[in-house]
Design a protein around this motif. Structure first.
Motif, PDB file in Angstrom:
ATOM      1  N   GLY A  50      33.309   0.232  -0.117  1.00 48.04           N
ATOM      2  CA  GLY A  50      33.729   0.818  -1.395  1.00 48.04           C
ATOM      3  C   GLY A  50      32.601   1.632  -2.016  1.00 48.04           C
ATOM      4  O   GLY A  50      32.800   2.756  -2.484  1.00 48.04           O
ATOM      5  N   GLN A  51      31.391   1.072  -1.969  1.00 52.91           N
ATOM      6  CA  GLN A  51      30.222   1.780  -2.513  1.00 52.91           C
ATOM      7  C   GLN A  51      29.970   3.068  -1.730  1.00 52.91           C
ATOM      8  O   GLN A  51      29.642   4.113  -2.294  1.00 52.91           O
ATOM      9  CB  GLN A  51      29.006   0.847  -2.429  1.00 52.91           C
ATOM     10  CG  GLN A  51      27.698   1.507  -2.808  1.00 52.91           C
ATOM     11  CD  GLN A  51      26.575   0.481  -2.924  1.00 52.91           C
ATOM     12  OE1 GLN A  51      26.730  -0.568  -3.524  1.00 52.91           O
ATOM     13  NE2 GLN A  51      25.430   0.785  -2.350  1.00 52.91           N
ATOM     14  N   HIS A  52      30.155   2.970  -0.433  1.00 56.72           N
ATOM     15  CA  HIS A  52      29.965   4.142   0.419  1.00 56.72           C
ATOM     16  C   HIS A  52      31.017   5.223   0.083  1.00 56.72           C
ATOM     17  O   HIS A  52      30.686   6.401  -0.065  1.00 56.72           O
ATOM     18  CB  HIS A  52      30.079   3.684   1.883  1.00 56.72           C
ATOM     19  CG  HIS A  52      29.638   4.692   2.888  1.00 56.72           C
ATOM     20  ND1 HIS A  52      29.413   4.378   4.198  1.00 56.72           N
ATOM     21  CD2 HIS A  52      29.414   6.022   2.776  1.00 56.72           C
ATOM     22  CE1 HIS A  52      29.051   5.484   4.839  1.00 56.72           C
ATOM     23  NE2 HIS A  52      29.049   6.485   4.002  1.00 56.72           N
ATOM     24  N   ASP A  85      34.528  18.288   3.131  1.00 58.04           N
ATOM     25  CA  ASP A  85      34.318  17.205   4.120  1.00 58.04           C
ATOM     26  C   ASP A  85      34.000  15.895   3.409  1.00 58.04           C
ATOM     27  O   ASP A  85      34.445  14.828   3.819  1.00 58.04           O
ATOM     28  CB  ASP A  85      33.121  17.510   5.038  1.00 58.04           C
ATOM     29  CG  ASP A  85      33.420  18.562   6.097  1.00 58.04           C
ATOM     30  OD1 ASP A  85      34.592  18.946   6.242  1.00 58.04           O
ATOM     31  OD2 ASP A  85      32.459  18.992   6.768  1.00 58.04           O
ATOM     32  N   GLU A  86      33.177  15.970   2.359  1.00 53.10           N
ATOM     33  CA  GLU A  86      32.766  14.735   1.661  1.00 53.10           C
ATOM     34  C   GLU A  86      33.990  14.053   1.038  1.00 53.10           C
ATOM     35  O   GLU A  86      34.098  12.828   1.043  1.00 53.10           O
ATOM     36  CB  GLU A  86      31.726  15.002   0.559  1.00 53.10           C
ATOM     37  CG  GLU A  86      30.492  15.808   0.960  1.00 53.10           C
ATOM     38  CD  GLU A  86      29.613  15.166   2.017  1.00 53.10           C
ATOM     39  OE1 GLU A  86      29.943  14.086   2.519  1.00 53.10           O
ATOM     40  OE2 GLU A  86      28.594  15.783   2.369  1.00 53.10           O
ATOM     41  N   ALA A  87      34.928  14.867   0.528  1.00 56.13           N
ATOM     42  CA  ALA A  87      36.157  14.285  -0.019  1.00 56.13           C
ATOM     43  C   ALA A  87      36.903  13.552   1.093  1.00 56.13           C
ATOM     44  O   ALA A  87      37.387  12.429   0.902  1.00 56.13           O
ATOM     45  CB  ALA A  87      37.041  15.370  -0.615  1.00 56.13           C
ATOM     46  N   VAL A 139      19.177  14.510   2.264  1.00 52.67           N
ATOM     47  CA  VAL A 139      20.166  13.504   1.836  1.00 52.67           C
ATOM     48  C   VAL A 139      21.168  13.239   2.965  1.00 52.67           C
ATOM     49  O   VAL A 139      21.421  12.092   3.340  1.00 52.67           O
ATOM     50  CB  VAL A 139      20.866  13.941   0.528  1.00 52.67           C
ATOM     51  CG1 VAL A 139      21.977  12.984   0.154  1.00 52.67           C
ATOM     52  CG2 VAL A 139      19.838  14.074  -0.596  1.00 52.67           C
ATOM     53  N   ASP A 140      21.695  14.321   3.540  1.00 49.75           N
ATOM     54  CA  ASP A 140      22.613  14.101   4.670  1.00 49.75           C
ATOM     55  C   ASP A 140      21.829  13.570   5.875  1.00 49.75           C
ATOM     56  O   ASP A 140      22.358  12.773   6.661  1.00 49.75           O
ATOM     57  CB  ASP A 140      23.371  15.384   5.008  1.00 49.75           C
ATOM     58  CG  ASP A 140      24.382  15.716   3.912  1.00 49.75           C
ATOM     59  OD1 ASP A 140      23.969  16.313   2.888  1.00 49.75           O
ATOM     60  OD2 ASP A 140      25.554  15.360   4.042  1.00 49.75           O
ATOM     61  N   GLY A 141      20.574  13.990   6.001  1.00 50.08           N
ATOM     62  CA  GLY A 141      19.724  13.467   7.088  1.00 50.08           C
ATOM     63  C   GLY A 141      19.529  11.963   6.948  1.00 50.08           C
ATOM     64  O   GLY A 141      19.637  11.206   7.931  1.00 50.08           O
TER      65      GLY A 141
HETATM   66  N1  3HC Z   1      21.967   3.225  -4.266  1.00 52.49           N
HETATM   67  C1  3HC Z   1      22.636   2.357  -5.068  1.00 52.49           C
HETATM   68  N2  3HC Z   1      22.575   1.016  -4.893  1.00 52.49           N
HETATM   69  C2  3HC Z   1      21.829   0.564  -3.868  1.00 52.49           C
HETATM   70  C3  3HC Z   1      21.139   1.409  -2.993  1.00 52.49           C
HETATM   71  C4  3HC Z   1      21.220   2.806  -3.224  1.00 52.49           C
HETATM   72  N3  3HC Z   1      20.572   3.700  -2.465  1.00 52.49           N
HETATM   73  N4  3HC Z   1      20.498   0.655  -2.075  1.00 52.49           N
HETATM   74  C5  3HC Z   1      20.765  -0.622  -2.363  1.00 52.49           C
HETATM   75  N5  3HC Z   1      21.555  -0.677  -3.447  1.00 52.49           N
HETATM   76  C6  3HC Z   1      22.016  -1.889  -4.138  1.00 52.49           C
HETATM   77  C7  3HC Z   1      22.933  -2.720  -3.253  1.00 52.49           C
HETATM   78  O1  3HC Z   1      24.283  -2.292  -3.361  1.00 52.49           O
HETATM   79  C8  3HC Z   1      22.711  -4.106  -3.845  1.00 52.49           C
HETATM   80  O2  3HC Z   1      23.391  -4.226  -5.090  1.00 52.49           O
HETATM   81  P1  3HC Z   1      24.765  -5.101  -5.246  1.00 52.49           P
HETATM   82  O3  3HC Z   1      24.462  -6.474  -4.755  1.00 52.49           O
HETATM   83  O4  3HC Z   1      25.055  -5.011  -6.697  1.00 52.49           O
HETATM   84  O5  3HC Z   1      25.797  -4.401  -4.401  1.00 52.49           O
HETATM   85  C9  3HC Z   1      21.237  -4.079  -4.186  1.00 52.49           C
HETATM   86  O6  3HC Z   1      20.891  -2.722  -4.361  1.00 52.49           O
HETATM   87  C10 3HC Z   1      20.344  -4.751  -3.156  1.00 52.49           C
HETATM   88  O7  3HC Z   1      20.269  -3.992  -1.947  1.00 52.49           O
HETATM   89  P2  3HC Z   1      20.555  -4.589  -0.492  1.00 52.49           P
HETATM   90  O8  3HC Z   1      19.590  -3.997   0.461  1.00 52.49           O
HETATM   91  O9  3HC Z   1      20.619  -6.075  -0.538  1.00 52.49           O
HETATM   92  O10 3HC Z   1      22.036  -4.010  -0.264  1.00 52.49           O
HETATM   93  P3  3HC Z   1      22.802  -3.649   1.079  1.00 52.49           P
HETATM   94  O11 3HC Z   1      22.582  -4.678   2.123  1.00 52.49           O
HETATM   95  O12 3HC Z   1      24.207  -3.320   0.706  1.00 52.49           O
HETATM   96  O13 3HC Z   1      22.089  -2.298   1.601  1.00 52.49           O
HETATM   97  C11 3HC Z   1      22.659   0.031   1.856  1.00 52.49           C
HETATM   98  C12 3HC Z   1      22.198  -1.080   0.899  1.00 52.49           C
HETATM   99  C13 3HC Z   1      21.606   0.265   2.910  1.00 52.49           C
HETATM  100  C14 3HC Z   1      22.870   1.321   1.046  1.00 52.49           C
HETATM  101  C15 3HC Z   1      23.977  -0.438   2.538  1.00 52.49           C
HETATM  102  O14 3HC Z   1      24.918  -0.824   1.558  1.00 52.49           O
HETATM  103  C16 3HC Z   1      24.612   0.579   3.442  1.00 52.49           C
HETATM  104  O15 3HC Z   1      24.166   0.791   4.552  1.00 52.49           O
HETATM  105  N6  3HC Z   1      25.717   1.197   2.978  1.00 52.49           N
HETATM  106  C17 3HC Z   1      26.498   2.114   3.771  1.00 52.49           C
HETATM  107  C18 3HC Z   1      25.989   3.499   3.668  1.00 52.49           C
HETATM  108  C19 3HC Z   1      26.150   4.109   2.300  1.00 52.49           C
HETATM  109  O16 3HC Z   1      26.688   3.546   1.379  1.00 52.49           O
HETATM  110  N7  3HC Z   1      25.672   5.332   2.181  1.00 52.49           N
HETATM  111  C20 3HC Z   1      25.771   6.086   0.985  1.00 52.49           C
HETATM  112  C21 3HC Z   1      24.855   7.212   1.209  1.00 52.49           C
HETATM  113  S1  3HC Z   1      25.439   8.665   0.509  1.00 52.49           S
HETATM  114  C22 3HC Z   1      26.531   9.353   1.572  1.00 52.49           C
HETATM  115  O17 3HC Z   1      26.800   8.832   2.615  1.00 52.49           O
HETATM  116  C23 3HC Z   1      27.152  10.638   1.168  1.00 52.49           C
HETATM  117  C24 3HC Z   1      26.824  11.757   2.119  1.00 52.49           C
HETATM  118  O18 3HC Z   1      27.601  12.807   1.786  1.00 52.49           O
HETATM  119  C25 3HC Z   1      25.411  12.169   2.051  1.00 52.49           C
END
Ligand code: 3HC
Length: 325
Positions: A50-52, A85-87, A139-141
């Motif tokens: 969901g966060q992703h 694409d992001e959407a 960022v994408d990297g």
């Molecule tokens: N931004 C916001 N919150 C973050 C964060 C970040 N960069 N990194 C960590 N956190 C939060 C975690 O969600 C957690 O909070 P919560 O318990 O309230 O959820 C807290 O900080 C502790 O961090 P942890 O290391 O314990 O958390 P995770 O094990 O979830 O690791 C993560 C964080 C590496 C970001 C992992 O969730 C992950 O791999 N997620 C999947 C990838 C993702 O979400 N990517 C988003 C990138 S942007 C993107 O892809 C868009 C593209 O177009 C560029």
């Protein structure tokens, strides 16, 4: 609903089922939505996927900001395609999360109320055209560095969504690097803009991987369940090792005097980001948090008539079907 799901983490799962589940994970099997899974596994996936998904959608805002001001028609078409694409990535991910028993509406409401997070990186402003280069490149990297291993994650729908997302993210990274190349080879003013963008996006990009391993709350359990394949620090190191030579090729300087090749560890030494700043940003106090949530709230409110219309249409069709039976 999202709060209820979070509460259910302290589950009383049967130890035999738990052991059998872990054995499947250890054997590299994929877990599919209708199969038994521990409550904590389901809850962690909803949180992470969901966060992703939210990150992909909110991530359109800083780049959407430049579509009308792209310097050429070609750059505009490329940026438009990237933002679209992001959407799409957001949609694949919301769908993957929905297979776990939460609706997209519930996830959106959790984002708007601050219960769910999105990536810290999108709370920084994009001030110049060079930022479109830095965002694509860095960022994408960073996103690809994190997401390529997630193609092997244990939950089937998530792993499959990541395959397509990673292909598209590679194109995004290349278009960003291409902008940086043009600017770094341009006039001194253009090169200075490229350097300034690198200066502002370097540490926020390092923060994308999450807190250092000693402060990561979820890593150990998520790695045991293969929801995460690497620790935050492992991926951050790989990103630095990949990016420093790319900056050198551009003739730009990483804004960290501590960056130095370390023969012994086979990687670059570098300075940690300012973790106090990171924790402030994820608490909602970054430079653009309020603006980003305001934009998402407006989109949600403006779309209410459409959602209502769609639901009314579906209800009418269902009633017509029942009447015909
Ligand atoms: N931004 C916001 N919150 C973050 C964060 C970040 N960069 N990194 C960590 N956190 C939060 C975690 O969600 C957690 O909070 P919560 O318990 O309230 O959820 C807290 O900080 C502790 O961090 P942890 O290391 O314990 O958390 P995770 O094990 O979830 O690791 C993560 C964080 C590496 C970001 C992992 O969730 C992950 O791999 N997620 C999947 C990838 C993702 O979400 N990517 C988003 C990138 S942007 C993107 O892809 C868009 C593209 O177009 C560029």
């Amino acid at each position: 609903m999202y709060a209820q799901m979070v509460k259910s983490e302290a589950s009383n799962d049967d130890p035999h089922l738990l052991a059998a589940f872990q054995a499947r994970i250890d054997a590299g099997e994929k877990i599919e939505p209708k199969e038994w899974m521990p409550e904590g596994y389901r809850k962690t996936l909803i949180r992470q996927i969901g966060q992703h998904a939210h990150s992909e959608i909110v991530g359109q805002l800083p780049e959407g900001n430049w579509i009308t001001r792209a310097p050429t028609l070609e750059r505009k078409a490329i940026l438009l395609a990237k933002v679209q694409d992001e959407a799409g990535h957001g949609l694949y991910l919301y769908c993957a999360a929905e297979t776990l028993g939460i609706s997209r509406d519930e996830m959106t409401e959790a984002l708007l109320s601050g219960k769910m997070k999105y990536s810290s990186i999108f709370n920084y402003p994009t001030l110049t055209w060079a930022d479109m280069g830095a965002v694509g490149w860095l960022v994408d990297g960073a996103a690809i560095m994190n997401q390529v291993p997630l193609q092997r994650t244990s939950f089937g729908p998530y792993a499959r969504a990541m395959v397509r997302i990673c292909k598209e993210e590679s194109f995004h990274q290349r278009q960003g690097y291409d902008i940086m190349m043009k600017m770094a080879q341009g006039t001194p003013a253009q090169k200075a803009m490229a350097q300034d963008a690198l200066n502002r996006f370097w540490y926020p990009s390092l923060m994308m991987f999450g807190p250092s391993d000693k402060d990561s709350v979820h890593s150990a359990q998520s790695m045991a369940w293969k929801i995460k394949m690497n620790t935050n620090d492992e991926l951050r190191q790989k990103f630095v090792d990949q990016t420093v030579p790319q900056a050198e090729y551009l003739g730009l300087t990483i804004p960290d005097p501590a960056v130095k090749w370390n023969e012994e560890k086979g990687g670059y030494d570098f300075s940690e980001p300012d973790w106090a700043e990171f924790f402030e940003v994820i608490k909602g106090n970054g430079p653009c948090n309020a603006e980003r949530i305001e934009a998402r709230q407006k989109a949600w409110d403006d779309g209410a008539w459409f959602r209502d219309g769609l639901m009314a249409h579906a209800a009418k069709q269902r009633a017509a079907k029942v009447a015909a039976e």
